[in-house]
Design an enzyme around this catalytic site. Structure first.
Site, PDB file in Angstrom:
ATOM      1  N   ARG A 248       6.710   6.350   2.224  1.00 47.39           N
ATOM      2  CA  ARG A 248       6.553   4.528   2.686  1.00 47.39           C
ATOM      3  C   ARG A 248       7.896   4.396   2.649  1.00 47.39           C
ATOM      4  O   ARG A 248       8.932   4.798   2.071  1.00 47.39           O
ATOM      5  CB  ARG A 248       5.715   4.033   1.669  1.00 47.39           C
ATOM      6  CG  ARG A 248       6.289   2.731   1.275  1.00 47.39           C
ATOM      7  CD  ARG A 248       5.609   1.885   0.548  1.00 47.39           C
ATOM      8  NE  ARG A 248       6.476   0.294   0.161  1.00 47.39           N
ATOM      9  CZ  ARG A 248       6.123  -0.612  -0.734  1.00 47.39           C
ATOM     10  NH1 ARG A 248       4.879  -0.733  -0.870  1.00 47.39           N
ATOM     11  NH2 ARG A 248       6.834  -1.517  -0.909  1.00 47.39           N
TER      12      ARG A 248
ATOM     13  N   ASN B 113      -0.146  -1.341   5.961  1.00 44.24           N
ATOM     14  CA  ASN B 113      -1.060  -2.821   4.819  1.00 44.24           C
ATOM     15  C   ASN B 113      -0.955  -3.503   5.463  1.00 44.24           C
ATOM     16  O   ASN B 113      -0.288  -4.277   5.377  1.00 44.24           O
ATOM     17  CB  ASN B 113       0.545  -2.187   3.957  1.00 44.24           C
ATOM     18  CG  ASN B 113       0.042  -3.646   3.110  1.00 44.24           C
ATOM     19  OD1 ASN B 113      -0.820  -3.354   2.643  1.00 44.24           O
ATOM     20  ND2 ASN B 113       1.380  -3.480   1.725  1.00 44.24           N
TER      21      ASN B 113
ATOM     22  N   GLU C 269       7.865   5.370  -2.143  1.00 43.34           N
ATOM     23  CA  GLU C 269       8.972   4.646  -1.130  1.00 43.34           C
ATOM     24  C   GLU C 269      10.523   5.067  -1.479  1.00 43.34           C
ATOM     25  O   GLU C 269      10.696   5.142  -2.493  1.00 43.34           O
ATOM     26  CB  GLU C 269       7.932   3.489  -1.310  1.00 43.34           C
ATOM     27  CG  GLU C 269       8.858   2.249  -2.647  1.00 43.34           C
ATOM     28  CD  GLU C 269       7.666   1.287  -2.753  1.00 43.34           C
ATOM     29  OE1 GLU C 269       6.883   1.043  -2.913  1.00 43.34           O
ATOM     30  OE2 GLU C 269       8.530   0.987  -3.838  1.00 43.34           O
TER      31      GLU C 269
ATOM     32  N   ASP D 197       5.451  -6.745  -9.911  1.00 42.94           N
ATOM     33  CA  ASP D 197       5.413  -5.809  -8.713  1.00 42.94           C
ATOM     34  C   ASP D 197       6.594  -5.644  -8.691  1.00 42.94           C
ATOM     35  O   ASP D 197       7.422  -6.029  -7.663  1.00 42.94           O
ATOM     36  CB  ASP D 197       4.673  -5.834  -7.642  1.00 42.94           C
ATOM     37  CG  ASP D 197       4.380  -4.218  -7.410  1.00 42.94           C
ATOM     38  OD1 ASP D 197       4.912  -3.290  -7.547  1.00 42.94           O
ATOM     39  OD2 ASP D 197       4.345  -4.849  -5.861  1.00 42.94           O
TER      40      ASP D 197
ATOM     41  N   TYR E 198      -8.254   2.559  -3.021  1.00 45.57           N
ATOM     42  CA  TYR E 198      -6.506   2.736  -3.063  1.00 45.57           C
ATOM     43  C   TYR E 198      -6.452   2.119  -4.034  1.00 45.57           C
ATOM     44  O   TYR E 198      -7.051   1.543  -5.106  1.00 45.57           O
ATOM     45  CB  TYR E 198      -6.297   1.626  -2.349  1.00 45.57           C
ATOM     46  CG  TYR E 198      -4.289   1.525  -2.219  1.00 45.57           C
ATOM     47  CD1 TYR E 198      -3.467   2.259  -2.430  1.00 45.57           C
ATOM     48  CD2 TYR E 198      -4.166   0.172  -2.799  1.00 45.57           C
ATOM     49  CE1 TYR E 198      -2.384   2.128  -2.360  1.00 45.57           C
ATOM     50  CE2 TYR E 198      -2.693  -0.140  -2.799  1.00 45.57           C
ATOM     51  CZ  TYR E 198      -1.381   0.559  -2.293  1.00 45.57           C
ATOM     52  OH  TYR E 198      -0.973   0.473  -2.281  1.00 45.57           O
TER      53      TYR E 198
ATOM     54  N   ASP F  98       4.876   4.374  -6.526  1.00 44.26           N
ATOM     55  CA  ASP F  98       6.449   3.379  -6.446  1.00 44.26           C
ATOM     56  C   ASP F  98       7.416   4.247  -5.742  1.00 44.26           C
ATOM     57  O   ASP F  98       7.334   4.938  -5.087  1.00 44.26           O
ATOM     58  CB  ASP F  98       6.365   2.265  -7.914  1.00 44.26           C
ATOM     59  CG  ASP F  98       6.013   1.422  -7.961  1.00 44.26           C
ATOM     60  OD1 ASP F  98       4.794   1.034  -6.643  1.00 44.26           O
ATOM     61  OD2 ASP F  98       5.545   0.834  -9.014  1.00 44.26           O
TER      62      ASP F  98
ATOM     63  N   GLU G 179       6.440   0.003   6.135  1.00 43.07           N
ATOM     64  CA  GLU G 179       5.296  -1.119   5.137  1.00 43.07           C
ATOM     65  C   GLU G 179       6.376  -2.598   5.464  1.00 43.07           C
ATOM     66  O   GLU G 179       7.553  -2.721   6.252  1.00 43.07           O
ATOM     67  CB  GLU G 179       6.122  -0.988   3.659  1.00 43.07           C
ATOM     68  CG  GLU G 179       6.533  -2.622   2.613  1.00 43.07           C
ATOM     69  CD  GLU G 179       4.387  -2.722   2.105  1.00 43.07           C
ATOM     70  OE1 GLU G 179       4.181  -2.871   3.673  1.00 43.07           O
ATOM     71  OE2 GLU G 179       4.293  -3.308   1.496  1.00 43.07           O
TER      72      GLU G 179
ATOM     73  N   CYS H 158       8.316  -6.075  -4.854  1.00 40.19           N
ATOM     74  CA  CYS H 158       7.189  -6.210  -3.858  1.00 40.19           C
ATOM     75  C   CYS H 158       7.833  -6.154  -1.925  1.00 40.19           C
ATOM     76  O   CYS H 158       8.218  -6.839  -1.546  1.00 40.19           O
ATOM     77  CB  CYS H 158       6.580  -7.534  -3.998  1.00 40.19           C
ATOM     78  SG  CYS H 158       5.534  -7.457  -3.002  1.00 40.19           S
TER      79      CYS H 158
ATOM     80  N   ASP I 241      -0.566   4.555  -5.161  1.00 44.27           N
ATOM     81  CA  ASP I 241       0.935   4.021  -5.303  1.00 44.27           C
ATOM     82  C   ASP I 241       1.740   4.520  -6.095  1.00 44.27           C
ATOM     83  O   ASP I 241       0.972   3.798  -7.572  1.00 44.27           O
ATOM     84  CB  ASP I 241       0.814   2.535  -5.041  1.00 44.27           C
ATOM     85  CG  ASP I 241       2.071   1.817  -4.981  1.00 44.27           C
ATOM     86  OD1 ASP I 241       3.090   2.527  -5.115  1.00 44.27           O
ATOM     87  OD2 ASP I 241       2.035  -0.211  -4.641  1.00 44.27           O
TER      88      ASP I 241
ATOM     89  N   HIS J 231       1.221   7.113  -2.238  1.00 40.96           N
ATOM     90  CA  HIS J 231       2.091   6.821  -1.544  1.00 40.96           C
ATOM     91  C   HIS J 231       3.757   6.188  -2.041  1.00 40.96           C
ATOM     92  O   HIS J 231       3.838   6.011  -3.503  1.00 40.96           O
ATOM     93  CB  HIS J 231       1.995   5.507  -0.564  1.00 40.96           C
ATOM     94  CG  HIS J 231       1.896   4.418  -1.194  1.00 40.96           C
ATOM     95  ND1 HIS J 231       2.878   3.856  -1.831  1.00 40.96           N
ATOM     96  CD2 HIS J 231       0.719   4.139  -1.399  1.00 40.96           C
ATOM     97  CE1 HIS J 231       2.668   3.124  -1.711  1.00 40.96           C
ATOM     98  NE2 HIS J 231       1.300   2.483  -2.148  1.00 40.96           N
TER      99      HIS J 231
HETATM  100  C1  PYR Z   1       0.524  -2.684  -3.591  1.00 41.30           C
HETATM  101  O1  PYR Z   1      -0.251  -2.667  -3.417  1.00 41.30           O
HETATM  102  O2  PYR Z   1       1.721  -2.577  -4.200  1.00 41.30           O
HETATM  103  C2  PYR Z   1       1.131  -1.594  -2.869  1.00 41.30           C
HETATM  104  O3  PYR Z   1       2.858  -1.475  -2.667  1.00 41.30           O
HETATM  105  C3  PYR Z   1       0.861  -2.034  -1.550  1.00 41.30           C
END
Ligand code: PYR
Length: 294
Positions: A156, A209, A113, A57, A42, A86, A186, A121, A84, A111
């Site tokens: 997500r 997660n 979202e 984030d 990942y 976003d 999430e 985050c 990811d 993924h």
């Molecule tokens: C991250 O680790 O940034 C997630 O979105 C799970």
């Protein structure tokens, strides 16, 4: 494409139940995870922001920032990479372009979202989400843009925090209908929540997660399997440990002027070379250029 990254991701998902998806912050970490036996890895959006750019984030990094790390990691490992993406970085055509570029860069899955572009985050308060209609449009755009039928798209939803379980499950169902292959629930809190999600989406692949210091307890693989999860994500577990280890070394050498006290905590040069296959490269050099020069 039978051996595409997407096909490899789907194979891993079929063969390992639940599939452990391990966060690998860079190419070398991906090589270590592969050699330890992980079947899927990942790249965290938070991780790219933190580690590669020194940013939080909060939706500051761009598609190209993430792609650079995707290319490096997928070139170093055969293990399929979940990325990811976003919010997909824009409207329908931006999302479509993101999917195409992720496939080109070697990702096997993404993924996407339902937070607003000014995202946070997933495990922080005050997240805002877009409407279910807008999220469904995002998924339609992503699914339509696939250049490999096996590329795996996970929707997500961050709706649980604001709208509760039923609304989040309803959203998840709508995303599957729009072409998503799996669901990432999430920041849910209990095994019963996961069970309700799993039942609510009728056996479609569900991702849990399990990120440290967040809203979800550190449930075990067995507990999550019982609750119906088919993917377990550990986005930044090794990254957090690496950071702590690095900080200890920085402090120690600064304070005491030698690494003698921390050298035992380090991976040795030989271990590094083994993971990298260093000696094979050296042998190749000898084979190509040293023969007959003796
Ligand atoms: C991250 O680790 O940034 C997630 O979105 C799970």
């Amino acid at each position: 494409q039978p051996n595409s990254a997407g096909a490899r991701f789907r194979r891993a998902l079929a063969e390992e139940k639940p599939l452990q998806i391990m966060g690998t912050i860079n190419a070398y970490c991906a090589m270590m995870a592969e050699q330890v036996g992980y079947r899927a890895i990942y790249l965290s959006g938070g991780g790219v922001a933190n580690a590669s750019y020194g940013l939080p984030d909060l939706g500051i990094t761009s598609m190209n920032d993430v792609l650079e790390d995707v290319r490096r990691i997928s070139a170093a490992s055969e293990v399929p990479l979940l990325v990811d993406i976003d919010t997909g970085w824009g409207g329908a055509f931006n999302i479509g372009r993101t999917v195409k570029e992720m496939i080109r860069a070697g990702a096997g899955a993404v993924h996407l979202e339902d937070q607003v572009a000014q995202k946070r985050c997933g495990h922080r308060p005050n997240k805002e989400i877009v409407s279910q209609e807008e999220m469904v449009d995002r998924i339609k755009a992503a699914a339509d843009a696939r250049t490999d039928d096996d590329f795996f798209i996970i929707a997500r939803t961050d709706a649980f925090q604001k709208e509760g379980l039923d609304a989040a499950v309803e959203r998840a169902r709508a995303c599957l209908e729009a072409g998503a292959d799996g669901i990432f629930a999430e920041a849910v809190h209990t095994l019963d929540d996961y069970r309700a999600f799993a039942d609510g989406i009728g056996g479609a692949p569900l991702l849990a997660n399990i990120t440290e210091f967040g809203a979800t307890p550190l449930f075990t693989r067995e507990e999550l399997a019982d609750a119906g999860a088919s993917m377990i994500l550990y986005p930044l577990s090794a990254f957090r440990a690496m950071n702590q280890a690095a900080l200890k070394v920085y402090r120690e050498i600064r304070e005491n002027g030698t690494q003698q006290e921390v050298v035992d905590t380090m991976q040795t040069r030989m271990e590094l070379y083994d993971f990298l296959g260093y000696h094979d490269y050296e042998r190749k050099l000898d084979e190509l250029f040293a023969k007959g020069k003796g």
